[in-house]
Design a protein around this motif. Sequence first.
Motif, PDB file in Angstrom:
ATOM      1  N   LYS A 237      -4.587  -9.508  -2.252  1.00  0.00           N
ATOM      2  CA  LYS A 237      -5.341  -8.404  -2.821  1.00  0.00           C
ATOM      3  C   LYS A 237      -6.957  -8.684  -2.963  1.00  0.00           C
ATOM      4  O   LYS A 237      -7.291  -7.382  -3.022  1.00  0.00           O
ATOM      5  N   ASP A 238      -7.286  -9.296  -2.954  1.00  0.00           N
ATOM      6  CA  ASP A 238      -8.325  -9.977  -3.581  1.00  0.00           C
ATOM      7  C   ASP A 238      -9.160 -11.719  -2.914  1.00  0.00           C
ATOM      8  O   ASP A 238      -8.462 -11.606  -2.747  1.00  0.00           O
TER       9      ASP A 238
ATOM     10  N   THR B 193       2.775  -1.031   3.664  1.00  0.00           N
ATOM     11  CA  THR B 193       2.139  -1.937   4.114  1.00  0.00           C
ATOM     12  C   THR B 193       1.918  -3.058   3.188  1.00  0.00           C
ATOM     13  O   THR B 193       1.800  -2.827   1.884  1.00  0.00           O
TER      14      THR B 193
ATOM     15  N   ILE C  23       0.584  -6.527   0.739  1.00  0.00           N
ATOM     16  CA  ILE C  23       0.082  -6.746   0.651  1.00  0.00           C
ATOM     17  C   ILE C  23      -0.078  -8.310  -0.021  1.00  0.00           C
ATOM     18  O   ILE C  23       0.510  -8.946  -0.572  1.00  0.00           O
TER      19      ILE C  23
ATOM     20  N   THR D 116       0.874  -0.963   0.029  1.00  0.00           N
ATOM     21  CA  THR D 116      -0.049   0.389  -0.001  1.00  0.00           C
ATOM     22  C   THR D 116       1.110   1.049  -0.094  1.00  0.00           C
ATOM     23  O   THR D 116       1.660   0.923   0.066  1.00  0.00           O
TER      24      THR D 116
ATOM     25  N   ASP E 104      -8.124 -12.298   6.876  1.00  0.00           N
ATOM     26  CA  ASP E 104      -8.916 -11.115   8.028  1.00  0.00           C
ATOM     27  C   ASP E 104      -8.287  -9.681   7.405  1.00  0.00           C
ATOM     28  O   ASP E 104      -9.044  -8.805   7.807  1.00  0.00           O
ATOM     29  N   LEU E 105      -7.360  -9.536   6.487  1.00  0.00           N
ATOM     30  CA  LEU E 105      -6.118  -8.182   5.902  1.00  0.00           C
ATOM     31  C   LEU E 105      -6.646  -7.874   4.652  1.00  0.00           C
ATOM     32  O   LEU E 105      -6.739  -6.824   3.848  1.00  0.00           O
ATOM     33  N   VAL E 106      -7.493  -8.527   4.384  1.00  0.00           N
ATOM     34  CA  VAL E 106      -7.674  -8.905   2.862  1.00  0.00           C
ATOM     35  C   VAL E 106      -9.488  -7.293   2.560  1.00  0.00           C
ATOM     36  O   VAL E 106     -10.160  -7.729   3.577  1.00  0.00           O
ATOM     37  N   THR E 107      -9.162  -6.503   1.681  1.00  0.00           N
ATOM     38  CA  THR E 107      -9.996  -5.412   1.973  1.00  0.00           C
ATOM     39  C   THR E 107     -11.237  -5.663   0.838  1.00  0.00           C
ATOM     40  O   THR E 107     -11.821  -5.146   0.912  1.00  0.00           O
ATOM     41  N   ASP E 108     -11.396  -6.697   0.257  1.00  0.00           N
ATOM     42  CA  ASP E 108     -12.251  -7.657  -0.983  1.00  0.00           C
ATOM     43  C   ASP E 108     -13.425  -7.052  -0.391  1.00  0.00           C
ATOM     44  O   ASP E 108     -13.022  -7.503   0.019  1.00  0.00           O
ATOM     45  N   ASN E 109     -14.550  -6.556  -0.640  1.00  0.00           N
ATOM     46  CA  ASN E 109     -15.762  -7.099   0.210  1.00  0.00           C
ATOM     47  C   ASN E 109     -16.359  -8.153  -0.089  1.00  0.00           C
ATOM     48  O   ASN E 109     -17.962  -8.288   0.548  1.00  0.00           O
TER      49      ASN E 109
ATOM     50  N   ARG F 153     -14.808 -15.599   4.590  1.00  0.00           N
ATOM     51  CA  ARG F 153     -13.485 -16.091   5.582  1.00  0.00           C
ATOM     52  C   ARG F 153     -13.676 -16.451   6.438  1.00  0.00           C
ATOM     53  O   ARG F 153     -12.006 -17.206   6.996  1.00  0.00           O
TER      54      ARG F 153
END
Length: 506
Positions: A48-49, A43, A45, A39, A132-137, A144
Amino acid sequence: MKLRTIFYGLTSGLLLGLSSCSLNYEPLDTYSDVTEGVTSDGTKIVFKDKAAVESHLTTLYNQMRDRQEHWYVDLLLISDSHSDNAYAGTTGAEVVPFENNSIEGSNSVLERDWNRYLEDVARANKLICNIDLVTDNSLTTAERAQYKAEAKIFRAMVMFDMVRLWGDFPVITTVADDITSENIDEVYPQYFPKQNTELEAYQQIEKDLLDAVLYAPDNTPGNKTLFSKSVARTLLAKIYAEKPLRDYTKVIQYCDEVKADGFDLVDDFSDLFGMNAAGTDAKMRNTKESILEAQFTSGAGNWCTWMFGSDLVNWNNNFTWAKWVTPSRDLISAFKQEGDEVRFKESIVYYDCNWSNYYPSDNYPFMYKCRSANSSIIKYRYADVLLLKAEALIMQDTPDLEGAADIIDEVRDRAKLGALPTSVRSNKNVLLNALLKERRLELAFEGQRWFDLVRLDKVEEVMNAVYSKDSGRKAQIYTFDKNSYRLPIPQSVIDANDKIHQNPGY
């Protein structure tokens, strides 16, 4: 700045086992084996998804299909050739010690297995620590939890094999940080972890499984390749039967829960390991008895078959050299004395071959439970669970000998054998020995026998006696004693990490 090279002498297995990454880093602005970029604030990644997470989960499942050498081939060498079920099979210096009890820390099989098991742990840790760090909603909370549960089952399964082989080993549940010139003193120890105790290992396995059983997928009758709730329950039953966590009430509980998940014995024993009528494919997959299996089809074959015998769908494939895990005279005698033709013919086959290491070449026996490139490898099945429940009923504080005998008879009935006599059913020690024999005949060449002897403290009694009564077995080098219950830790691991200590007796 990043260190480009460091500690080059470490083995690749140790590196991957500890960190799931290479120490040979350029600045993290490109994709690598452990990151998908960074990022703006630096940070890492890792995934990524959602697609990246699911791709890595597929990688975990592929370990069952693509990396059978340590968790299946080598485990059979240990469980059967290092017990009374089989001879080593070849004259190789790496395999004969399992037959004659001369295993040392320099053994290349154990070195391979240690490194590969830790690689498996690292792959699981990568998902568990980063999902749990994946930002893909689009990756939902439920997904998860499920994916993490599947990874925890895989990690628990790997650690269960490791703890039964070596006892104390590094229980790694994190991903090591990257080493920089600024943090080397802090991060360096992560690459050389301490050796946890056997109890600590079992406690971590228990924790993983209790977490996973809440969120893992349910048993799917049409797909027994999944790390399901039923696999977690099977492993829970198994770990509670082992000495460090022994709780026979829980063994019975989880065996019953596996039954409630829909598992049962198949009616025909040949459904488990046989070929179809045309001889072109496995007879059945996903039977009601199979709890977890690795499956192979045409074009993605199971190469393990040519380690043990001939490939029935490609007869001449690698059938020119002596095979591993040759059935012992003692095991063959046990089948014959019991009159057990049903399981005998599905476990052992005779071929004409080009070698005569243990038997005449024109009538040579081979392990037969992995008989073609299309054969599944069944890691866990219900007969094992059922007999484990019988063991718990015998060994609990208030034994239920009749209940245990009824279970053993259920397994024997499928093999067309008669019920146990009253003289066996009414005597705890005699019934326990009958159970051990039943497990031996039912589960021969399925990675069980050595661990059964260890679990029930029968190693010295059984193994020190077999050499004199089995004329085909190579001469015993060392006597089996309490130190024999653990195998030697690879010397290369000890040389690389002074926090790792050799098991007593080696």
